[in-house]
Motif scaffolding. Structure first.
Motif, PDB file in Angstrom:
ATOM      1  N   HIS A 141      -0.232  -3.091  -6.645  1.00 57.47           N
ATOM      2  CA  HIS A 141      -0.260  -3.691  -5.312  1.00 57.47           C
ATOM      3  C   HIS A 141      -0.116  -5.214  -5.411  1.00 57.47           C
ATOM      4  O   HIS A 141       0.747  -5.817  -4.773  1.00 57.47           O
ATOM      5  N   ASN A 142      -0.939  -5.817  -6.272  1.00 54.44           N
ATOM      6  CA  ASN A 142      -0.884  -7.272  -6.422  1.00 54.44           C
ATOM      7  C   ASN A 142       0.444  -7.743  -7.007  1.00 54.44           C
ATOM      8  O   ASN A 142       0.981  -8.781  -6.628  1.00 54.44           O
ATOM      9  N   ASP A 143       0.946  -6.936  -7.944  1.00 58.71           N
ATOM     10  CA  ASP A 143       2.212  -7.248  -8.589  1.00 58.71           C
ATOM     11  C   ASP A 143       3.352  -7.290  -7.574  1.00 58.71           C
ATOM     12  O   ASP A 143       4.160  -8.222  -7.545  1.00 58.71           O
ATOM     13  N   LEU A 144       3.395  -6.259  -6.743  1.00 56.91           N
ATOM     14  CA  LEU A 144       4.444  -6.187  -5.720  1.00 56.91           C
ATOM     15  C   LEU A 144       4.256  -7.287  -4.679  1.00 56.91           C
ATOM     16  O   LEU A 144       5.225  -7.910  -4.229  1.00 56.91           O
ATOM     17  N   PHE A 145       2.999  -7.546  -4.314  1.00 56.22           N
ATOM     18  CA  PHE A 145       2.714  -8.618  -3.357  1.00 56.22           C
ATOM     19  C   PHE A 145       3.280  -9.937  -3.877  1.00 56.22           C
ATOM     20  O   PHE A 145       3.928 -10.695  -3.145  1.00 56.22           O
ATOM     21  N   GLN A 146       3.058 -10.169  -5.164  1.00 61.13           N
ATOM     22  CA  GLN A 146       3.544 -11.413  -5.757  1.00 61.13           C
ATOM     23  C   GLN A 146       5.067 -11.488  -5.742  1.00 61.13           C
ATOM     24  O   GLN A 146       5.645 -12.517  -5.389  1.00 61.13           O
ATOM     25  N   GLU A 147       5.711 -10.371  -6.098  1.00 63.75           N
ATOM     26  CA  GLU A 147       7.176 -10.372  -6.120  1.00 63.75           C
ATOM     27  C   GLU A 147       7.737 -10.608  -4.708  1.00 63.75           C
ATOM     28  O   GLU A 147       8.705 -11.357  -4.529  1.00 63.75           O
ATOM     29  N   ILE A 148       7.116  -9.986  -3.721  1.00 62.58           N
ATOM     30  CA  ILE A 148       7.580 -10.187  -2.343  1.00 62.58           C
ATOM     31  C   ILE A 148       7.400 -11.657  -1.939  1.00 62.58           C
ATOM     32  O   ILE A 148       8.290 -12.265  -1.336  1.00 62.58           O
ATOM     33  N   THR A 149       6.257 -12.226  -2.311  1.00 61.03           N
ATOM     34  CA  THR A 149       6.017 -13.640  -2.003  1.00 61.03           C
ATOM     35  C   THR A 149       7.093 -14.523  -2.630  1.00 61.03           C
ATOM     36  O   THR A 149       7.628 -15.434  -1.980  1.00 61.03           O
ATOM     37  N   THR A 203       0.833  -1.204   0.000  1.00 56.78           N
ATOM     38  CA  THR A 203       0.000   0.000   0.000  1.00 56.78           C
ATOM     39  C   THR A 203       0.868   1.255   0.000  1.00 56.78           C
ATOM     40  O   THR A 203       0.576   2.225  -0.691  1.00 56.78           O
ATOM     41  N   LEU A 204       1.958   1.210   0.752  1.00 52.40           N
ATOM     42  CA  LEU A 204       2.835   2.375   0.814  1.00 52.40           C
ATOM     43  C   LEU A 204       3.580   2.606  -0.494  1.00 52.40           C
ATOM     44  O   LEU A 204       3.797   3.734  -0.898  1.00 52.40           O
ATOM     45  N   TYR A 205       3.983   1.529  -1.140  1.00 48.49           N
ATOM     46  CA  TYR A 205       4.880   1.674  -2.284  1.00 48.49           C
ATOM     47  C   TYR A 205       4.192   1.641  -3.639  1.00 48.49           C
ATOM     48  O   TYR A 205       4.856   1.809  -4.657  1.00 48.49           O
ATOM     49  N   THR A 206       2.907   1.367  -3.686  1.00 47.15           N
ATOM     50  CA  THR A 206       2.235   1.373  -4.984  1.00 47.15           C
ATOM     51  C   THR A 206       1.017   2.270  -4.920  1.00 47.15           C
ATOM     52  O   THR A 206       0.548   2.629  -3.840  1.00 47.15           O
TER      53      THR A 206
END
Lengths: 160, 217
Positions: free
Chosen positions: A30-38, A21-24
């Motif tokens: 949001h989903n894209d970054l969530f996936q990369e972090i996962t 939420t902070l970075y996108t």
């Protein structure tokens, strides 16, 4: 191992959501970054030996991914000002001035640079300066100095 | 006053956990199977292309033909020596790159992670500078070869008799100049592509790294 990982992550997914939420600024990103972090968490999972708490370990990987590893994909930069559910203020919980203040604060935080955001994020998550400095690779003193500067910066954003 | 505001924000922030939409076990499980698109992955892809593409040139027949010029110029021996040196250096670069790439870990602190990525990138940068210099060197060698080779002049004259009446000397100079220009342009073009590609890829990282570094001054 995979089952354990997915369960651990599922139980602690709020940390990742908050970083996203902070970075996108929109849902796709949001989903894209969530996936990369996962993916990064999963890749690093074999090295996680349970010495630290799973959540502590997650902060580092999630912030490293958001600040350094993540590449904004093209389709996600367009739309802006996506009001994340996290930032939505519930009118009944605060009086009008407080509500307005919070809204402005969240907006101001989103305008900060990547490194500043990381500091504020860990501050909001109630991390001490030791952990903040270890996560970013700066000294504790500098972390404090930086945090004070950010507070000043936020103040100028709020009261131009 | 600001302290109060930030404390207020902190309180609010921590209350929000229960409002965050939750992903299911399946959602997260599926994500673990997806491919990463991190900048480290991109550096690896671009580097593999950089290590392999120039060598694919050797497979093109036209390029093989032009390499045979070394035979006619009597440069074959030197060519083998240069190739041996070149491959030794390339293997060294690949080894260095692999070692540094392997050292990159998401578990480091932010600063060290950035440093390691920059170091890995530097290896690739040195490799590219080496490759481009080799191209220029080869071009220079070709030009010198044409200049000193008598056989070559003869070949041109024979060829020339049937086609036009330009003096062979002029054709020789024209050939040297055009090889020189073409070689330089090719090198500049490849260099520009490389630096633009990496510049874009690492723009964010550089910015953040400088910010962290400035903190320590």
């Amino acid at each position: 191992m995979e089952h354990q990982f997915v369960t651990d992550l599922q139980n602690n997914q709020n940390i990742v959501h908050k970083v996203c939420t902070l970075y996108t600024s929109n849902k796709d990103a949001h989903n894209d970054l969530f996936q990369e972090i996962t993916i990064q968490l999963w890749k690093a999972y074999p090295k996680f030996r349970g010495e630290a708490k799973f959540s502590t370990w997650m902060y580092r990987v999630a912030l490293n991914t958001a600040i350094t590893l993540y590449r904004k994909s093209k389709r996600t930069i367009k739309t802006q000002d996506y009001d994340s559910i996290i930032f939505k203020i519930k009118a009944d919980e605060y009086d009008a001035t407080e509500e307005e203040q919070l809204k402005l604060m969240y907006k101001a935080v989103k305008q900060l640079g990547d490194i500043d955001k990381a500091l504020v994020f860990m501050y909001l998550e109630d991390k001490d300066y030791k952990e903040i400095s270890e996560t970013l690779g700066i000294s504790e003193v500098n972390a404090r100095v930086k945090m004070n500067r950010i507070k000043k910066k936020l103040r100028t954003i709020l009261n131009p | 006053m600001m302290m109060d505001e930030l404390e207020l924000l902190k309180k609010d922030w921590q209350k929000r956990d229960k409002d965050i939409p939750q992903l299911s076990y399946e959602d997260i499980h599926n994500m673990t199977w997806k491919k990463s698109s991190s900048i480290v992955k991109w550096i690896l892809i671009i580097s593999i292309l950089e290590f392999t593409l120039p060598h694919l040139l050797l497979l093109i027949p036209a390029f093989q033909d032009s390499m045979s010029i070394y035979d006619t110029l009597g440069f074959k021996k030197y060519f083998y020596i240069i190739s041996a040196v070149q491959y030794t250096v390339i293997i060294y670069f690949i080894y260095q790159f692999y070692k540094r790439y392997k050292e990159i870990s998401v578990l480091e602190n932010a600063k060290v992670l950035m440093q390691k990525i920059i170091k890995t990138r530097k290896t690739v940068k040195n490799y590219v500078i080496f490759s481009l210099s080799m191209i220029l060197f080869t071009v220079l060698l070709m030009i010198i070869g044409i200049y000193i080779s008598e056989d070559f002049l003869q070949t041109i004259s024979e060829f020339n008799n049937t086609k036009s009446d330009l003096p062979p000397e002029k054709i020789k100079i024209a050939l040297m100049v055009s090889i020189g220009i073409f070689g330089t342009l090719l090198t500049l073009f490849m260099g520009a592509i490389y630096f633009l590609l990496y510049g874009r890829l690492l723009k964010k990282l550089k910015k953040n790294y400088n910010k962290l570094k400035r903190l320590e001054v």
